[in-house]
Design an enzyme around this catalytic site. Structure first.
Site, PDB file in Angstrom:
ATOM      1  N   HIS A 143       0.843  -1.205   0.000  1.00  0.00           N
ATOM      2  CA  HIS A 143       0.000   0.000   0.000  1.00  0.00           C
ATOM      3  C   HIS A 143       0.876   1.252   0.000  1.00  0.00           C
ATOM      4  O   HIS A 143       0.833   2.078   0.910  1.00  0.00           O
ATOM      5  CB  HIS A 143      -0.917  -0.041   1.220  1.00  0.00           C
ATOM      6  CG  HIS A 143      -2.139   0.801   1.086  1.00  0.00           C
ATOM      7  ND1 HIS A 143      -2.156   2.149   1.360  1.00  0.00           N
ATOM      8  CD2 HIS A 143      -3.396   0.505   0.702  1.00  0.00           C
ATOM      9  CE1 HIS A 143      -3.366   2.623   1.160  1.00  0.00           C
ATOM     10  NE2 HIS A 143      -4.143   1.647   0.752  1.00  0.00           N
ATOM     11  N   GLU A 202      -1.868  -0.230  -6.106  1.00  0.00           N
ATOM     12  CA  GLU A 202      -1.854  -1.519  -5.398  1.00  0.00           C
ATOM     13  C   GLU A 202      -2.075  -2.658  -6.371  1.00  0.00           C
ATOM     14  O   GLU A 202      -3.162  -2.782  -6.934  1.00  0.00           O
ATOM     15  CB  GLU A 202      -2.993  -1.571  -4.369  1.00  0.00           C
ATOM     16  CG  GLU A 202      -2.970  -0.509  -3.311  1.00  0.00           C
ATOM     17  CD  GLU A 202      -4.340  -0.403  -2.625  1.00  0.00           C
ATOM     18  OE1 GLU A 202      -4.840  -1.400  -2.101  1.00  0.00           O
ATOM     19  OE2 GLU A 202      -4.907   0.697  -2.650  1.00  0.00           O
TER      20      GLU A 202
END
Ligand SMILES: *[C@@H]1O[C@H](CO)[C@@H](O)[C@H](O)[C@H]1NC(C)=O
Ligand SMILES: *[C@@H]1O[C@H](CO)[C@@H](O)[C@H](O)[C@H]1NC(C)=O
Ligand SMILES: *[C@@H]1O[C@H](CO)[C@@H](O)[C@H](O)[C@H]1NC(C)=O
Ligand SMILES: *[C@@H]1O[C@H](CO)[C@@H](O)[C@H](O)[C@H]1NC(C)=O
Ligand SMILES: *[C@@H]1O[C@H](CO)[C@@H](O)[C@H](O)[C@H]1NC(C)=O
Ligand SMILES: *[C@@H]1O[C@H](CO)[C@@H](O)[C@H](O)[C@H]1NC(C)=O
Length: 404
Positions: free
Chosen positions: A203, A364
């Site tokens: 992330h 992501e």
């Protein structure tokens, strides 16, 4: 004021006051800020055990000035103190992104996991689970099991029943940097005792100007390209997948596949309002990555994403074995999060030393979000694991280059 910052053997003049950490030469131990540094020619990165998070990624821009292109904090301690918990650079787990109604069913057993997203008066903790729950992996300290000058490996043991998930999961995360300006991440996870869902991601928040662009502190001028992503996962008003897979037609707001597109241009297109949920303007969406099978994810023509900033010249190209891609445009930043000492303009009162709305992007690589609640998508093999089956594996290669 200027201070000297060392990357490998070369002294680099950094136009900022004294940095809050030592020159990151390899000692085998964390630096005084609690960060673990790894190095290769032209690239250095630092990590903290909290969430196995990347805290710094340093490389030179087109003018030879070192830029720190990821968000994070100045020291490892602050990761535990920060209340906003934006998942800066960590590994969400054991199941990244949202789980509808905090519920899933395996072998006719319904599991109810801890909610932590979209609170309502009736459900003050939330109506769904985001990134593995209120004490997901990126709220916990991983163990450092190996550290060399160019690589680091973290591990976590996630106990049976934690956050409501069935069975224990043991995971290893290895990060490395290489002389061709790459940062690689490899994640493996094994369901050691019971059948359980697993979906991980990195992330990482990017601003390829290191927030030092003197004309804009947003990423609106960064260009994004998602060459294999002509479809998105349809979501409802709170970003829960509806089951629909939607086309992203050429020339529309979610088209980043037909050609590289300036993120700011997307904000001029119809549909940007509400694109990331009710009342939200921007991107927080999941694109499918449709490569014709079989494919070698490492081959040059299978790049899944590319991000470029003309100001710094820094370009990030991403390769991965994963078949979906979430792009978030920092819609919820509001100027309350401080920049690191290694970022921003220090000699100019032009912009506050904080992250503005749309000041960054999160990219992501992952699988189809909430695939455990959509068996019709056929993702169970990629998302549900058991002791006798395959391990969970995620690989991602971030390759940098500098365009003059
Ligand atoms: C670590 O890697 C950097 C970059 O390749 C190199 O300059 C440095 O000498 C290495 N340090 C050690 C202790 O091996
Ligand atoms: C640790 O980092 C935080 C956030 O980056 C910063 O506010 C704080 O001053 C730092 N603490 C020390 C002792 O440097
Ligand atoms: C949602 O979760 C609640 C409590 O965890 C459960 O009672 C309910 O059956 C779930 N609803 C659906 C549609 O799965
Ligand atoms: C902005 O930054 C660029 C690149 O570093 C530099 O050439 C230019 O002079 C700067 N402009 C201002 C107004 O500071
Ligand atoms: C935006 O990008 C263009 C090239 O596409 C470049 O000429 C311009 O300087 C950039 N502006 C900012 C504020 O970075
Ligand atoms: C900014 O966002 C943070 C975290 O959600 C929140 O605590 C704070 O109140 C917000 N500030 C403003 C000015 O909206």
């Amino acid at each position: 004021m200027r201070s000297h910052f060392f990357l490998g053997a070369a002294a680099i003049v950094f136009p900022i006051p004294a940095l809050s950490y030592k020159p990151p030469t390899f000692t085998g131990s964390p630096d005084h800020a609690g960060k673990y540094w790894i190095h290769a020619s032209g690239i250095s990165a630092a990590f903290v055990p909290y969430g196995a998070s990347i805290s710094n990624l340093l490389l030179k821009d087109k003018n030879g000035i070192l830029r720190d292109v990821v968000t994070g904090f100045d020291n490892a301690t602050y990761y535990h103190i920060d209340k906003q918990h934006n998942h800066f650079g960590g590994v969400p787990g054991r199941y990244a992104n949202r789980i509808k109604n905090s519920t899933f069913t395996l072998d006719n057993t319904a599991y109810h996991i801890r909610p932590n997203d979209n609170p309502t008066p009736d459900h003050p903790d939330g109506v769904d689970t985001l990134h593995g729950g209120p004490d997901g992996w990126d709220y916990r300290d991983f163990a450092v099991v190996s550290h060399t000058n160019s690589s680091i490996t973290f591990s976590i043991v996630d106990p049976d029943g934690k956050e409501g998930f069935p069975g224990e999961v043991v995971s290893y995360i290895t990060y490395s940097v290489s002389d061709d300006l790459t940062w690689d991440a490899k994640m493996v996870a094994i369901a050691t005792t019971k059948k359980t869902p697993i979906m991980l991601t990195s992330h990482t928040y990017w601003n390829l100007d290191g927030f030092a662009n003197n004309e804009t502190n947003t990423v609106m001028n960064h260009t994004l390209y998602l060459p294999f992503s002509g479809q998105t996962v349809g979501v409802d008003s709170i970003l829960i997948p509806t089951g629909d897979i939607l086309p992203a037609p050429k020339g529309t707001v979610n088209d980043f596949w037909s050609a590289p597109k300036k993120i700011g241009d997307g904000f001029e297109q119809d549909g940007i309002e509400g694109n990331c949920g009710e009342g939200c303007v921007g991107y927080d969406n999941c694109w499918l990555v449709n490569r014709q099978k079989p494919y070698d994810w490492r081959s040059a023509d299978k790049m899944v994403a590319s991000l470029h900033s003309p100001w710094s010249g820094i370009q990030l190209d991403i390769w991965s074995d994963q078949e979906a891609f979430q792009f978030y445009s920092c819609n919820f930043q509001n100027g309350s999060m401080a920049l690191k000492e290694t970022q921003g303009l220090h000699d100019d009162a032009k912009f506050p030393r904080t992250i503005p709305k749309y000041g960054c992007v999160v990219l992501e690589v992952q699988d189809y979000i909430d695939g455990i609640n959509h068996p019709e998508w056929g993702r169970m093999d990629k998302q549900v694991f058991e002791p006798a089956g395959d391990p969970y594996v995620l690989q991602v290669r971030h390759k940098f280059s500098v365009v003059p």
